[in-house]
Design a protein around this motif. Structure first.
Motif, PDB file in Angstrom:
ATOM      1  N   LEU A   1       0.818  -1.220   0.000  1.00  0.00           N
ATOM      2  CA  LEU A   1       0.000   0.000   0.000  1.00  0.00           C
ATOM      3  C   LEU A   1       0.850   1.268   0.000  1.00  0.00           C
ATOM      4  O   LEU A   1       0.493   2.254  -0.631  1.00  0.00           O
ATOM      5  N   LYS A   2       1.979   1.221   0.706  1.00  0.00           N
ATOM      6  CA  LYS A   2       2.815   2.421   0.816  1.00  0.00           C
ATOM      7  C   LYS A   2       3.271   2.915  -0.552  1.00  0.00           C
ATOM      8  O   LYS A   2       3.445   4.104  -0.759  1.00  0.00           O
ATOM      9  N   GLU A   3       3.426   1.974  -1.462  1.00  0.00           N
ATOM     10  CA  GLU A   3       3.862   2.360  -2.812  1.00  0.00           C
ATOM     11  C   GLU A   3       2.813   3.207  -3.522  1.00  0.00           C
ATOM     12  O   GLU A   3       3.126   3.922  -4.461  1.00  0.00           O
ATOM     13  N   SER A   4       1.556   3.071  -3.094  1.00  0.00           N
ATOM     14  CA  SER A   4       0.492   3.798  -3.801  1.00  0.00           C
ATOM     15  C   SER A   4       0.101   5.114  -3.116  1.00  0.00           C
ATOM     16  O   SER A   4      -0.822   5.791  -3.557  1.00  0.00           O
ATOM     17  N   ILE A   5       0.827   5.477  -2.065  1.00  0.00           N
ATOM     18  CA  ILE A   5       0.490   6.732  -1.371  1.00  0.00           C
ATOM     19  C   ILE A   5       0.596   7.921  -2.331  1.00  0.00           C
ATOM     20  O   ILE A   5       1.582   8.057  -3.053  1.00  0.00           O
ATOM     21  N   GLY A   6      -0.450   8.728  -2.351  1.00  0.00           N
ATOM     22  CA  GLY A   6      -0.440   9.945  -3.158  1.00  0.00           C
ATOM     23  C   GLY A   6      -0.821   9.749  -4.612  1.00  0.00           C
ATOM     24  O   GLY A   6      -0.977  10.719  -5.351  1.00  0.00           O
ATOM     25  N   VAL A   7      -0.992   8.494  -5.026  1.00  0.00           N
ATOM     26  CA  VAL A   7      -1.335   8.239  -6.428  1.00  0.00           C
ATOM     27  C   VAL A   7      -2.851   8.291  -6.585  1.00  0.00           C
ATOM     28  O   VAL A   7      -3.568   7.504  -5.973  1.00  0.00           O
ATOM     29  N   GLU A   8      -3.325   9.240  -7.386  1.00  0.00           N
ATOM     30  CA  GLU A   8      -4.768   9.366  -7.568  1.00  0.00           C
ATOM     31  C   GLU A   8      -5.229   8.378  -8.626  1.00  0.00           C
ATOM     32  O   GLU A   8      -4.569   8.194  -9.643  1.00  0.00           O
ATOM     33  N   ARG A   9      -6.340   7.718  -8.348  1.00  0.00           N
ATOM     34  CA  ARG A   9      -6.859   6.797  -9.350  1.00  0.00           C
ATOM     35  C   ARG A   9      -8.367   6.956  -9.511  1.00  0.00           C
ATOM     36  O   ARG A   9      -9.065   7.331  -8.568  1.00  0.00           O
ATOM     37  N   ALA A  10      -8.816   6.689 -10.739  1.00  0.00           N
ATOM     38  CA  ALA A  10     -10.243   6.795 -11.033  1.00  0.00           C
ATOM     39  C   ALA A  10     -10.955   5.611 -10.395  1.00  0.00           C
ATOM     40  O   ALA A  10     -10.510   4.474 -10.526  1.00  0.00           O
ATOM     41  N   VAL A  11     -12.027   5.877  -9.696  1.00  0.00           N
ATOM     42  CA  VAL A  11     -12.799   4.797  -9.064  1.00  0.00           C
ATOM     43  C   VAL A  11     -13.958   4.401  -9.958  1.00  0.00           C
ATOM     44  O   VAL A  11     -14.233   3.229 -10.174  1.00  0.00           O
ATOM     45  N   GLY A  12     -14.654   5.387 -10.515  1.00  0.00           N
ATOM     46  CA  GLY A  12     -15.783   5.097 -11.388  1.00  0.00           C
ATOM     47  C   GLY A  12     -16.660   6.313 -11.576  1.00  0.00           C
ATOM     48  O   GLY A  12     -16.425   7.368 -10.975  1.00  0.00           O
ATOM     49  N   ILE A  13     -17.642   6.159 -12.458  1.00  0.00           N
ATOM     50  CA  ILE A  13     -18.618   7.226 -12.694  1.00  0.00           C
ATOM     51  C   ILE A  13     -19.991   6.665 -12.314  1.00  0.00           C
ATOM     52  O   ILE A  13     -20.355   5.565 -12.744  1.00  0.00           O
ATOM     53  N   TYR A  14     -20.716   7.392 -11.483  1.00  0.00           N
ATOM     54  CA  TYR A  14     -21.976   6.885 -10.932  1.00  0.00           C
ATOM     55  C   TYR A  14     -23.134   7.797 -11.304  1.00  0.00           C
ATOM     56  O   TYR A  14     -23.105   8.996 -11.012  1.00  0.00           O
ATOM     57  N   GLU A  15     -24.120   7.212 -11.967  1.00  0.00           N
ATOM     58  CA  GLU A  15     -25.299   7.987 -12.354  1.00  0.00           C
ATOM     59  C   GLU A  15     -26.261   8.023 -11.175  1.00  0.00           C
ATOM     60  O   GLU A  15     -26.565   6.985 -10.575  1.00  0.00           O
ATOM     61  N   ILE A  16     -26.699   9.202 -10.829  1.00  0.00           N
ATOM     62  CA  ILE A  16     -27.593   9.361  -9.677  1.00  0.00           C
ATOM     63  C   ILE A  16     -29.036   9.346 -10.180  1.00  0.00           C
ATOM     64  O   ILE A  16     -29.553  10.362 -10.650  1.00  0.00           O
ATOM     65  N   LYS A  17     -29.637   8.176 -10.119  1.00  0.00           N
ATOM     66  CA  LYS A  17     -31.024   8.068 -10.566  1.00  0.00           C
ATOM     67  C   LYS A  17     -31.957   8.409  -9.409  1.00  0.00           C
ATOM     68  O   LYS A  17     -31.609   8.217  -8.250  1.00  0.00           O
TER      69      LYS A  17
END
Lengths: 142, 136
Positions: free
Chosen positions: B8-24
């Protein structure tokens, strides 16, 4: 629907409490809508195997109850700006949880009335299982 | 556990896309129903507490697989504008911090701070959230 105005607020005043009693079914349904599929929230055996006394209420469901406490209070024109909470203790299903809050500060910023509150949740033993703060903005009375 | 932390420490500060959610509207309605919040506001507008749940299902499984017990430490939500029915909310996350300390029985306790950003279909910031998860 009722309206709450900035001028109605006094520092130290209490937010009308909200009483909730989450059921085990509600925890399962919350898992579905929230995506929190951690088995500690619906599998008694799994929860115990992880050293917990039993199934526990999802933190974010409890967080939502604090949100409801605020929106019930502020009414149609109130806007939630910030809601922070620490999960201090475990909440168990079928227990009565009382959400409470108190106004700690009021101020005007960019022509809007802002109110800072402290919030907490109590279990039937009077323990604070959640504690937090919130900032809401309220309209000024014309 | 030490291995999980190293990964996990290797990924500190790395922004990643989680997803796009439609709000119905139906999603807003079922969310309010599950909370037990019949406020008529929750038709076109989503309860603010819906926001931290967006994409949560994508973040949790990885962490549950790494740590035997995962509890929620805190949630800090900052709302910039309401989420409305019809919005498409893009969620991104980054692991901001990992702290480790000895808990009861000297068992290590790990605090994971995750920062999430929520933007609408107009690329406007609607909310930020900071989640602290406690792993044992």
């Amino acid at each position: 629907m009722k309206h709450l105005y900035y001028e109605d607020i006094a520092v130290g005043s209490e937010i009308p409490p909200l009483v909730k009693k989450p059921t085990t079914d509600q925890l399962v349904m919350w898992g579905e809508v929230s995506g929190d599929h951690n088995p500690i929230h619906f599998d008694e055996g799994f929860a115990r195997s992880r050293g917990l006394p039993g199934i526990i209420v999802q933190g974010q469901l409890a967080f939502s109850f604090l949100g409801q406490l605020l929106s019930d209070w502020t009414g149609e024109q109130g806007v939630l700006n910030k809601l922070n909470c620490s999960y201090k203790g475990m909440n168990f299903p079928e227990e009565t949880l009382t959400c409470r809050g108190k106004v700690i500060k009021r101020y005007t910023m960019a022509d809007k009335g802002h109110v800072d509150c402290s919030l907490w949740m109590e279990n039937p033993r009077g323990e604070r299982t959640l504690s937090g703060t919130a900032t809401v903005s309220l309209p000024h009375r014309e | 556990m030490t291995e999980a932390i190293a990964v996990l420490k290797e990924s500190i500060g790395v922004e990643r896309a989680v997803g796009i959610y439609e709000i119905k509207r139906a999603k807003i309605a079922s969310f309010a129903l599950v909370i037990g919040d019949p406020n008529p506001l929750w038709q076109d507008i989503a309860p603010p507490s819906l926001i931290p749940t967006l994409g949560f299902a994508r973040i949790l499984p990885e962490l549950i697989s790494l740590f035997p017990t995962l509890l929620h430490g805190s949630t800090e939500l900052e709302c910039h504008q309401p989420v409305r029915a019809g919005d498409r909310i893009k969620v991104s996350s980054k692991l901001a911090n990992i702290r480790q300390r000895a808990g009861k029985d000297q068992r290590p306790v790990v605090f994971l701070t995750i920062e999430l950003t929520y933007k609408n279909q107009r690329q406007e910031l609607v909310a930020r959230c900071r989640q602290v998860l406690i792993a044992q």
